[in-house]
Motif scaffolding. Structure first.
Motif, PDB file in Angstrom:
ATOM      1  N   LEU A 270      51.004  28.013 -41.806  1.00  0.00           N
ATOM      2  CA  LEU A 270      49.866  27.290 -41.248  1.00  0.00           C
ATOM      3  C   LEU A 270      49.201  28.171 -40.199  1.00  0.00           C
ATOM      4  CD1 LEU A 270      51.379  23.711 -40.774  1.00  0.00           C
ATOM      5  CD2 LEU A 270      50.029  24.578 -42.676  1.00  0.00           C
ATOM      6  N   SER A 271      47.893  28.137 -40.160  1.00  0.00           N
ATOM      7  CA  SER A 271      47.183  28.927 -39.171  1.00  0.00           C
ATOM      8  C   SER A 271      47.557  28.451 -37.765  1.00  0.00           C
ATOM      9  CB  SER A 271      45.673  28.811 -39.383  1.00  0.00           C
ATOM     10  OG  SER A 271      45.263  27.459 -39.279  1.00  0.00           O
ATOM     11  N   PRO A 272      47.467  29.345 -36.779  1.00  0.00           N
ATOM     12  CA  PRO A 272      47.821  28.956 -35.413  1.00  0.00           C
ATOM     13  C   PRO A 272      47.069  27.703 -34.976  1.00  0.00           C
ATOM     14  CG  PRO A 272      47.465  31.322 -35.544  1.00  0.00           C
ATOM     15  CD  PRO A 272      47.061  30.763 -36.883  1.00  0.00           C
ATOM     16  N   SER A 273      47.772  26.861 -34.229  1.00  0.00           N
ATOM     17  CA  SER A 273      47.269  25.582 -33.699  1.00  0.00           C
ATOM     18  C   SER A 273      47.178  24.488 -34.756  1.00  0.00           C
ATOM     19  CB  SER A 273      45.907  25.740 -33.007  1.00  0.00           C
ATOM     20  OG  SER A 273      44.855  25.892 -33.943  1.00  0.00           O
ATOM     21  N   THR A 274      47.583  24.784 -35.995  1.00  0.00           N
ATOM     22  CA  THR A 274      47.607  23.761 -37.043  1.00  0.00           C
ATOM     23  C   THR A 274      49.003  23.162 -37.148  1.00  0.00           C
ATOM     24  OG1 THR A 274      45.876  24.839 -38.332  1.00  0.00           O
ATOM     25  CG2 THR A 274      47.295  23.293 -39.504  1.00  0.00           C
ATOM     26  N   THR A 275      49.089  21.848 -37.167  1.00  0.00           N
ATOM     27  CA  THR A 275      50.377  21.153 -37.285  1.00  0.00           C
ATOM     28  C   THR A 275      50.261  20.062 -38.346  1.00  0.00           C
ATOM     29  OG1 THR A 275      50.854  21.523 -34.931  1.00  0.00           O
ATOM     30  CG2 THR A 275      52.158  19.845 -36.068  1.00  0.00           C
ATOM     31  N   ALA A 276      51.252  20.000 -39.211  1.00  0.00           N
ATOM     32  CA  ALA A 276      51.276  18.958 -40.241  1.00  0.00           C
ATOM     33  C   ALA A 276      52.055  17.749 -39.744  1.00  0.00           C
ATOM     34  CB  ALA A 276      51.912  19.500 -41.511  1.00  0.00           C
ATOM     35  N   SER A 277      51.580  16.558 -40.084  1.00  0.00           N
ATOM     36  CA  SER A 277      52.282  15.328 -39.725  1.00  0.00           C
ATOM     37  C   SER A 277      52.021  14.282 -40.792  1.00  0.00           C
ATOM     38  CB  SER A 277      51.807  14.813 -38.359  1.00  0.00           C
ATOM     39  OG  SER A 277      50.468  14.366 -38.439  1.00  0.00           O
ATOM     40  N   SER A 278      52.766  13.184 -40.729  1.00  0.00           N
ATOM     41  CA  SER A 278      52.584  12.117 -41.717  1.00  0.00           C
ATOM     42  C   SER A 278      51.222  11.450 -41.568  1.00  0.00           C
ATOM     43  CB  SER A 278      53.696  11.072 -41.574  1.00  0.00           C
ATOM     44  OG  SER A 278      53.701  10.539 -40.252  1.00  0.00           O
ATOM     45  N   THR A 279      50.686  11.452 -40.367  1.00  0.00           N
ATOM     46  CA  THR A 279      49.368  10.849 -40.147  1.00  0.00           C
ATOM     47  C   THR A 279      48.230  11.831 -40.396  1.00  0.00           C
ATOM     48  OG1 THR A 279      49.539  11.370 -37.780  1.00  0.00           O
ATOM     49  CG2 THR A 279      50.239   9.164 -38.484  1.00  0.00           C
ATOM     50  N   ALA A 280      48.541  13.128 -40.342  1.00  0.00           N
ATOM     51  CA  ALA A 280      47.526  14.154 -40.608  1.00  0.00           C
ATOM     52  C   ALA A 280      48.143  15.235 -41.497  1.00  0.00           C
ATOM     53  CB  ALA A 280      47.008  14.754 -39.301  1.00  0.00           C
ATOM     54  N   PRO A 281      48.422  14.885 -42.769  1.00  0.00           N
ATOM     55  CA  PRO A 281      49.070  15.852 -43.669  1.00  0.00           C
ATOM     56  C   PRO A 281      48.134  17.012 -43.997  1.00  0.00           C
ATOM     57  CG  PRO A 281      48.384  13.900 -44.884  1.00  0.00           C
ATOM     58  CD  PRO A 281      48.137  13.599 -43.438  1.00  0.00           C
ATOM     59  N   ILE A 282      48.738  18.130 -44.361  1.00  0.00           N
ATOM     60  CA  ILE A 282      47.995  19.308 -44.808  1.00  0.00           C
ATOM     61  C   ILE A 282      48.114  19.374 -46.326  1.00  0.00           C
ATOM     62  CG2 ILE A 282      47.758  21.810 -44.639  1.00  0.00           C
ATOM     63  CD1 ILE A 282      47.178  20.304 -42.030  1.00  0.00           C
ATOM     64  N   ARG A 283      46.967  19.380 -47.010  1.00  0.00           N
ATOM     65  CA  ARG A 283      46.937  19.389 -48.472  1.00  0.00           C
ATOM     66  C   ARG A 283      46.219  20.646 -48.964  1.00  0.00           C
ATOM     67  NH1 ARG A 283      47.690  14.166 -50.801  1.00  0.00           N
ATOM     68  NH2 ARG A 283      47.728  12.469 -49.286  1.00  0.00           N
ATOM     69  N   PHE A 284      46.835  21.309 -49.927  1.00  0.00           N
ATOM     70  CA  PHE A 284      46.203  22.491 -50.506  1.00  0.00           C
ATOM     71  C   PHE A 284      46.808  22.772 -51.874  1.00  0.00           C
ATOM     72  CE2 PHE A 284      49.835  23.834 -48.032  1.00  0.00           C
ATOM     73  CZ  PHE A 284      50.429  24.849 -48.773  1.00  0.00           C
ATOM     74  N   ASN A 285      46.185  23.684 -52.605  1.00  0.00           N
ATOM     75  CA  ASN A 285      46.646  24.054 -53.938  1.00  0.00           C
ATOM     76  C   ASN A 285      46.981  25.541 -53.962  1.00  0.00           C
ATOM     77  OD1 ASN A 285      45.782  21.430 -54.637  1.00  0.00           O
ATOM     78  ND2 ASN A 285      43.744  22.194 -55.170  1.00  0.00           N
ATOM     79  N   ILE A 286      48.147  25.872 -54.514  1.00  0.00           N
ATOM     80  CA  ILE A 286      48.506  27.273 -54.752  1.00  0.00           C
ATOM     81  C   ILE A 286      48.090  27.597 -56.179  1.00  0.00           C
ATOM     82  CG2 ILE A 286      50.349  28.988 -54.798  1.00  0.00           C
ATOM     83  CD1 ILE A 286      51.987  27.118 -53.008  1.00  0.00           C
ATOM     84  N   VAL A 287      47.164  28.535 -56.323  1.00  0.00           N
ATOM     85  CA  VAL A 287      46.630  28.909 -57.633  1.00  0.00           C
ATOM     86  C   VAL A 287      47.179  30.282 -57.996  1.00  0.00           C
ATOM     87  CG1 VAL A 287      44.550  29.251 -59.008  1.00  0.00           C
ATOM     88  CG2 VAL A 287      44.542  27.620 -57.096  1.00  0.00           C
ATOM     89  N   THR A 288      47.850  30.384 -59.126  1.00  0.00           N
ATOM     90  CA  THR A 288      48.436  31.648 -59.566  1.00  0.00           C
ATOM     91  C   THR A 288      47.846  32.022 -60.916  1.00  0.00           C
ATOM     92  OG1 THR A 288      50.481  30.944 -58.472  1.00  0.00           O
ATOM     93  CG2 THR A 288      50.604  32.893 -59.872  1.00  0.00           C
ATOM     94  N   LEU A 289      47.282  33.229 -60.979  1.00  0.00           N
ATOM     95  CA  LEU A 289      46.511  33.642 -62.147  1.00  0.00           C
ATOM     96  C   LEU A 289      46.950  35.017 -62.636  1.00  0.00           C
ATOM     97  CD1 LEU A 289      42.985  32.806 -60.665  1.00  0.00           C
ATOM     98  CD2 LEU A 289      44.379  31.291 -62.089  1.00  0.00           C
ATOM     99  N   ALA A 290      46.842  35.213 -63.937  1.00  0.00           N
ATOM    100  CA  ALA A 290      46.995  36.520 -64.575  1.00  0.00           C
ATOM    101  C   ALA A 290      46.453  36.377 -65.988  1.00  0.00           C
ATOM    102  CB  ALA A 290      48.446  36.989 -64.597  1.00  0.00           C
TER     103      ALA A 290
END
Length: 533
Positions: free
Chosen positions: A80-100
């Motif tokens: 997580l980038s500095p100053s970013t914190t994940a919590s149940s009230t403010a979850p962090i959502r993203f997708n890992i995309v792997t290509l070839a």
């Protein structure tokens, strides 16, 4: 902060690595560690990794950059980038995309709700041998409104249900965060192999045991799959790999059906109007939900099909199920084996002597029967009374007492009559516990941790000069800066370490371990700048 440390490692008789300039940079804490399973013939450096989704801008590498890449042993470390914190009230959502070019595009959805590091394995699939899902392109406006209807149909395969997915025109497409998914879109459908219940459940989370809830969150109890009418993992994403989740107009899914398929609830072949339960599986929440069911109807060509309307994307499965017991009996073995029991073939049988079938699979297994050990059976059909039937090496059968399949209790299984044929004694472990440590010569004043270029080191080892997989060591953390490992003495090893898990820049090659200490020594002069005054 980047720190430089010049190390003259070890003396000449200990395979020294001299005058090595080592650079360290304070890394960020790892939030997600991925281990990839990569098809043969493809190396990690050929893979492209992208981060997409609602909070993609908050995901960085260990060095706070956006240059995502795999290590040589197929691992990916995300922070997580500095100053970013994940919590149940403010979850962090993203997708890992792997290509070839040689792979089926892989989009792994991630949701972080706390600071606990996540570890996961991502298997990658070759796009050869018809492994690629069916897909179709279509367009939506910038606000996510579908411009033209899109239909994708999976390949026709013998004994496997063909799936058809239709996205209607005018539907508003949004991601999991409620943001519109606009631009050029792709819909994919990856079908379940339902040529048999056994094959179908092998592709389902839980292997055919569904612990489903209602859309409102009420728990329905564990269900076992009896037969699968059809299933498919459905995705929609745009060119930025933003995954769609919800649609304002229902998506129509249909599964072609065989007229010979049984309706186990009614004890006859399926007919138009039959209702088949429908389930969705949320991979991020690891949760099954029983959805509004679809029905069997007559297709335009006269064949049977199952049709349902869905409003969100997940793995979707239409299947007949029945409730099973989450609890079950424990069988405790009474035998002549204090230890070293071989494995014996065991069957769970019902009151009529038939092998119990659970989610399409016969309930058979192998187990040791050391005295006092036990096995527990769960997720069995209500109303059953079961026994264990064990076969010795001469195929003689031994049967346990009978017990209710839902009983949360223990029953003794007397196996003292089984001939005593213990396994040979285990060969002595010729490995020794070796301590690998950094040794600063600071005398009684000790090391000043504030002066060190690192507080934690990550390390791996393998046989010298080999292409074996690197083996992870426990982290070497201050103040000990040491780790223990079981290895062979008088054998040469390669070691690599670093303050960042995906940049192991310290390399010590072909070091022969001759004692239970593997020191990485610093001279008095080299240690001086890191010592207390």
């Amino acid at each position: 902060m980047v720190c430089v440390l010049v190390v003259g490692l070890l003396d000449a008789c200990q395979n020294p690595v001299e005058n090595v300039e080592l650079k360290f940079k304070d890394p960020l804490a790892v939030a997600v560690q991925v281990k990839y399973t990569i098809p043969a013939g493809l190396t990690p450096d050929k893979l492209t990794v992208k981060i997409a989704g609602p909070d993609a801008e908050k995901i960085v590498t260990t060095l706070n950059t956006k240059k995502f890449k795999l290590t040589s042993d197929g691992k990916l470390f995300l922070c997580l980038s500095p100053s970013t914190t994940a919590s149940s009230t403010a979850p962090i959502r993203f997708n890992i995309v792997t290509l070839a070019d040689e792979l089926v595009d892989n989009i792994q959805e991630i949701k972080l709700e706390n600071t606990t590091p996540r570890n996961l394995t991502i298997p990658l699939l070759s796009n050869k041998n018809n492994a690629e899902p069916a897909q179709e392109s279509f367009k939506s406006s910038d606000n996510g409104t579908v411009q033209t209807a899109a239909t994708v149909q999976t390949k026709a395969e013998p004994n496997v249900t063909q799936a058809t997915v239709t996205v209607p025109q005018g539907s508003e497409v949004k991601d999991v965060a409620g943001q519109p998914v606009g631009g050029d879109l792709t819909v994919t459908a990856d079908p379940i192999n339902n040529s048999s219940t056994t094959k179908a459940v092998s592709e389902l989370p839980g292997n055919g045991i569904i612990n489903a809830s209602t859309p409102a969150g009420g728990f329905l109890g564990n269900q076992q799959v009896l037969s699968v009418a059809g299933g498919a993992h459905i995705t929609v994403y745009n060119d930025d790999y933003q995954l769609a989740k919800t649609f304002s107009k229902p998506i129509r899914i249909s599964f072609a059906l065989s007229s010979q398929m049984m309706n186990p609830t009614l004890g006859r072949n399926i007919q138009p109007g039959d209702v088949i339960p429908l389930f969705s599986f949320d991979e991020v929440a690891n949760k099954w939900t029983r959805e509004e069911p679809g029905k069997v109807q007559r297709a335009t060509n006269g064949s049977l099909e199952y049709v349902a309307d869905i409003s969100h994307l997940s793995l979707w499965v239409a299947a007949f199920t029945e409730e099973v017991c989450a609890d079950g009996p424990t069988f405790k073995f009474v035998s002549n084996y204090p230890d070293r029991s071989p494995a014996y073939r065991v069957e769970a049988i019902d009151q009529d002597g038939n092998i119990v079938v659970r989610a399409g699979n016969p309930l058979t297994f192998s187990t040791a029967i050391n005295n006092g050990s036990s096995v527990r059976l769960t997720n069995l059909k209500k109303g059953l009374r079961i026994r264990l039937r064990l076969y010795d090496n001469a195929s003689k059968a031994y049967v346990s007492p009978e017990i209710d399949a839902c009983a949360n209790s223990e029953v003794s299984f007397d196996l003292k009559a089984v001939p005593y044929t213990p396994l040979p004694p285990t060969a002595p472990d010729s490995r020794r516990e070796v301590t690998i440590f950094f040794n600063f010569k600071c005398g009684p004043n000790g090391v000043n941790p504030d002066k060190l270029p690192f507080k934690v080191l990550y390390a791996q080892y393998r046989a010298a000069g080999s292409q074996d997989d690197w083996q992870d060591l426990p982290t070497l953390a201050f103040p000990s800066l040491s780790a223990k490992v079981m290895i062979q003495l008088n054998k040469a090893y390669d070691l690599r370490a670093g303050s960042i898990p995906d940049r192991l820049d310290i390399e010590i090659n072909n070091y022969t371990v001759t004692s239970t200490s593997w020191p990485i020594n610093f001279t008095t002069e080299e240690s001086k700048q890191y010592c207390n005054p």
